[in-house]
Write a protein that holds these residues in place. Sequence first.
Motif, PDB file in Angstrom:
ATOM      1  N   ILE A   7       0.830  -1.203   0.000  1.00  0.00           N
ATOM      2  CA  ILE A   7       0.000   0.000   0.000  1.00  0.00           C
ATOM      3  C   ILE A   7       0.866   1.254   0.000  1.00  0.00           C
ATOM      4  CG2 ILE A   7      -1.723   1.287   1.323  1.00  0.00           C
ATOM      5  CD1 ILE A   7      -2.745  -1.437   2.343  1.00  0.00           C
ATOM      6  N   VAL A   8       1.932   1.236   0.815  1.00  0.00           N
ATOM      7  CA  VAL A   8       2.836   2.387   0.848  1.00  0.00           C
ATOM      8  C   VAL A   8       3.518   2.561  -0.507  1.00  0.00           C
ATOM      9  CG1 VAL A   8       4.961   3.288   1.874  1.00  0.00           C
ATOM     10  CG2 VAL A   8       3.207   2.264   3.328  1.00  0.00           C
ATOM     11  N   ARG A   9       3.898   1.458  -1.120  1.00  0.00           N
ATOM     12  CA  ARG A   9       4.618   1.526  -2.392  1.00  0.00           C
ATOM     13  C   ARG A   9       3.730   2.095  -3.490  1.00  0.00           C
ATOM     14  NH1 ARG A   9       9.330  -1.103  -3.374  1.00  0.00           N
ATOM     15  NH2 ARG A   9      10.310  -0.271  -5.257  1.00  0.00           N
ATOM     16  N   ILE A  10       2.484   1.682  -3.530  1.00  0.00           N
ATOM     17  CA  ILE A  10       1.608   2.207  -4.570  1.00  0.00           C
ATOM     18  C   ILE A  10       1.330   3.688  -4.335  1.00  0.00           C
ATOM     19  CG2 ILE A  10      -0.617   1.693  -3.451  1.00  0.00           C
ATOM     20  CD1 ILE A  10      -1.616   0.781  -6.204  1.00  0.00           C
ATOM     21  N   GLY A  11       1.285   4.098  -3.051  1.00  0.00           N
ATOM     22  CA  GLY A  11       1.139   5.525  -2.760  1.00  0.00           C
ATOM     23  C   GLY A  11       2.347   6.333  -3.210  1.00  0.00           C
ATOM     24  N   GLU A  12       3.553   5.803  -2.952  1.00  0.00           N
ATOM     25  CA  GLU A  12       4.776   6.479  -3.393  1.00  0.00           C
ATOM     26  C   GLU A  12       4.831   6.552  -4.920  1.00  0.00           C
ATOM     27  OE1 GLU A  12       7.845   4.201  -1.650  1.00  0.00           O
ATOM     28  OE2 GLU A  12       7.672   5.134   0.347  1.00  0.00           O
ATOM     29  N   SER A  13       4.369   5.502  -5.578  1.00  0.00           N
ATOM     30  CA  SER A  13       4.359   5.507  -7.043  1.00  0.00           C
ATOM     31  C   SER A  13       3.420   6.580  -7.581  1.00  0.00           C
ATOM     32  CB  SER A  13       3.946   4.136  -7.561  1.00  0.00           C
ATOM     33  OG  SER A  13       4.858   3.146  -7.152  1.00  0.00           O
ATOM     34  N   MET A  14       2.298   6.755  -6.898  1.00  0.00           N
ATOM     35  CA  MET A  14       1.375   7.811  -7.321  1.00  0.00           C
ATOM     36  C   MET A  14       1.997   9.186  -7.141  1.00  0.00           C
ATOM     37  SD  MET A  14      -2.275   6.370  -5.923  1.00  0.00           S
ATOM     38  CE  MET A  14      -2.996   4.870  -6.602  1.00  0.00           C
ATOM     39  N   LYS A  15       2.763   9.360  -6.066  1.00  0.00           N
ATOM     40  CA  LYS A  15       3.476  10.636  -5.881  1.00  0.00           C
ATOM     41  C   LYS A  15       4.511  10.831  -6.989  1.00  0.00           C
ATOM     42  CE  LYS A  15       3.063  11.009  -0.842  1.00  0.00           C
ATOM     43  NZ  LYS A  15       3.816  11.053   0.443  1.00  0.00           N
ATOM     44  N   THR A  16       5.241   9.754  -7.291  1.00  0.00           N
ATOM     45  CA  THR A  16       6.227   9.841  -8.380  1.00  0.00           C
ATOM     46  C   THR A  16       5.536  10.163  -9.694  1.00  0.00           C
ATOM     47  OG1 THR A  16       7.570   8.188  -7.236  1.00  0.00           O
ATOM     48  CG2 THR A  16       8.078   8.605  -9.552  1.00  0.00           C
ATOM     49  N   TYR A  17       4.377   9.575  -9.901  1.00  0.00           N
ATOM     50  CA  TYR A  17       3.591   9.841 -11.108  1.00  0.00           C
ATOM     51  C   TYR A  17       3.310  11.332 -11.253  1.00  0.00           C
ATOM     52  CZ  TYR A  17      -0.406   9.543 -14.311  1.00  0.00           C
ATOM     53  OH  TYR A  17      -1.257   9.699 -15.371  1.00  0.00           O
ATOM     54  N   ALA A  18       2.961  11.976 -10.143  1.00  0.00           N
ATOM     55  CA  ALA A  18       2.693  13.421 -10.179  1.00  0.00           C
ATOM     56  C   ALA A  18       3.984  14.223 -10.310  1.00  0.00           C
ATOM     57  CB  ALA A  18       1.932  13.840  -8.923  1.00  0.00           C
ATOM     58  N   GLU A  19       5.056  13.766  -9.629  1.00  0.00           N
ATOM     59  CA  GLU A  19       6.314  14.509  -9.668  1.00  0.00           C
ATOM     60  C   GLU A  19       6.938  14.477 -11.057  1.00  0.00           C
ATOM     61  OE1 GLU A  19       7.821  16.437  -7.538  1.00  0.00           O
ATOM     62  OE2 GLU A  19       6.170  16.221  -6.131  1.00  0.00           O
ATOM     63  N   VAL A  20       6.781  13.364 -11.747  1.00  0.00           N
ATOM     64  CA  VAL A  20       7.322  13.273 -13.113  1.00  0.00           C
ATOM     65  C   VAL A  20       6.688  14.352 -13.993  1.00  0.00           C
ATOM     66  CG1 VAL A  20       7.354  11.855 -15.183  1.00  0.00           C
ATOM     67  CG2 VAL A  20       7.962  10.851 -12.998  1.00  0.00           C
ATOM     68  N   ASP A  21       5.394  14.545 -13.831  1.00  0.00           N
ATOM     69  CA  ASP A  21       4.714  15.620 -14.576  1.00  0.00           C
ATOM     70  C   ASP A  21       5.167  16.987 -14.104  1.00  0.00           C
ATOM     71  OD1 ASP A  21       3.222  14.647 -16.618  1.00  0.00           O
ATOM     72  OD2 ASP A  21       1.425  14.300 -15.448  1.00  0.00           O
ATOM     73  N   ARG A  22       5.311  17.127 -12.781  1.00  0.00           N
ATOM     74  CA  ARG A  22       5.663  18.433 -12.233  1.00  0.00           C
ATOM     75  C   ARG A  22       7.085  18.847 -12.621  1.00  0.00           C
ATOM     76  NH1 ARG A  22       4.079  17.616  -7.408  1.00  0.00           N
ATOM     77  NH2 ARG A  22       2.140  18.789  -7.473  1.00  0.00           N
ATOM     78  N   GLN A  23       7.972  17.892 -12.774  1.00  0.00           N
ATOM     79  CA  GLN A  23       9.358  18.224 -13.110  1.00  0.00           C
ATOM     80  C   GLN A  23       9.494  18.876 -14.471  1.00  0.00           C
ATOM     81  OE1 GLN A  23      11.464  14.549 -12.707  1.00  0.00           O
ATOM     82  NE2 GLN A  23      11.445  14.571 -10.461  1.00  0.00           N
TER      83      GLN A  23
END
Length: 610
Positions: A224-240
């Motif tokens: 569950i934590v890993r999928i949450g971190e992946s979702m954050k990475t998903y947003a950060e990739v766009d934000r970068q």
Amino acid sequence: MSWGTELWDQFDNLEKHTQWGIDILEKYIKFVKERTEIELSYAKQLRNLSKKYQPKKNSKEEEEYKYTACKAFLSTLNEMNDYAGQHEVISENMTSQITVDLMRYVQELKQERKSNFHDGRKAQQHIETCWKQLESSKRRFERDCKEADRAQQYFEKMDADINVTKADVEKARQQAQLRHQMAEDSKAEYSSILQRFNQEQWEYYHTHIPNIFQKIQEMEERRIVRIGESMKTYAEVDRQVIPIIGKCLDGIVKAAESIDQKNDSQLVVEAYKSGFEPPGDIEFEDYTQPMKRTVSENSLSSAKEGKPELKFGGKSRGKLWPFIKKNKPPPPPPASASPSAVPNGPQSPKQQKEPLSHRFNEFMTSKPKIHCFRSLKRGLSLKLGATPEDFSNLPPEQRRKKLQQKVDELNKEIQKETDQRDAITKMKDVYLKNPQMGDPASLDHKLAEATQNIEKLRLETQKFEAWLAEVEGRLPARSDQARRQSGLYDGQTHQTVTNCAQDRESPDGSYTEEQSQESELKVLATDFDDEFDDEEPLPAIGTCKALYTFEGQNEGTISVVEGEMLSVIEEDKGDGWTRIRRNEDEEGYVPTSYVEVYLDKNAKGAKTYI
């Protein structure tokens, strides 16, 4: 809160739940993978769109991008190309930071889950085995007890029966004792197994299962934590990439703000300006003069005293150039304001012939008539379907631009050939110093070929520069031989030049001349060329020494001998030629590399060299 204590009896449900969690993770991986494919497809479509509207090289479309609006559009296409690149970055980062990472994690998660549930099943099997042993010992103890009870009852029956022998009684007693002993042994075994089972069962429900379920719980929480971190990475990739995308959009805005409508308007003027002057006013032609001559003896005084009725008759033989076929440049303006000099203007039915001397003076003083002769040549070349080498078929301004462009191209070719010659020379020097690397004589042919190409290109450049100078009104003085040839050619064509004022447009759009119905003008070629003999010679700005012998076989060049001292009247303008003079009466051009120039610092127009 622990799954081991709270869900000790939900082994099967936990197994289903953890499998569902892995399925959710794989579904998310599939979602991210499809997003990366969309980003790549979008980036590819953007790049294809940008490439589709890029100007094609060496085409007319590429020339249109000199305007600021077109440059802004080109910048927009380039920014969109960079914009597409950022979407490719999004796809690459999502693939590397999310998809690949999660796929590896899913494999590890499946392996861990399999190991944990394998341990759980092993513990279940162990406790079930212990339970079966307990049940078996219990049944055996129960059976032995029943058999001991039956054996005791049989003994008591035999002992009470007086008809039974003592031996049978003893045998029954021994059998009863044996069964009692077996029952005691079964009881002891059952008690031992029961105690051991209770211990195993306590450890199973309070140690093994809680530990296994705790590991499964931790595994699920990590998922569950890993999928949450992946979702954050998903947003950060766009934000970068947002700052870079913002810069691309800022670049588009900056390109739009750089559009200068005044500059574009000026470029239109430079692109289509012909250089011709607008036609002058058309003078009134009085057709009442013959009528007055019949009435009055003195037509001149009658014309001054009376106001005759104006009458316009007849049709003009040509049409005025503002109303001619579209996209054709106008003919040159007339040299004088007389009715006969107006291009395509209405002609009088009959005009008095002017004296030959007056027509000759008008011809010699009217410079635009020389352009009319050029117009005749241009019309002939257009009729033949060939483009003249000197671009004389174009209007003056457009011709100047074409000639300047040709000169620039030739200068670039000269520089390229010069660099190649210098490279061959350096290689030859290396071969001379190190013969083992190559034969220096093998490069002589290439060196001579490069030098010959440079010489041809310089002569070609000189020719186009002469035409350019002619257009710009600064044609250099020609040699006597060239002047004589020019005078002879002009003398043969002076009759056509005289009638250049009667220009009109031909059906194919070229400029031809209509012969006048006046008397023909006959002038000697030598008299016409006197106009160029009055030029004052250019002052010397220094001296030069000939380093090599040069045979000037082309028009405008001069032959020199090695070691000869001459006067410099025009330095090298960047085209590789220097203009020199010998004995104040013979001048021409020689290659700058063939002479050593000593400029006079005090001479007018000379540059100072340190």
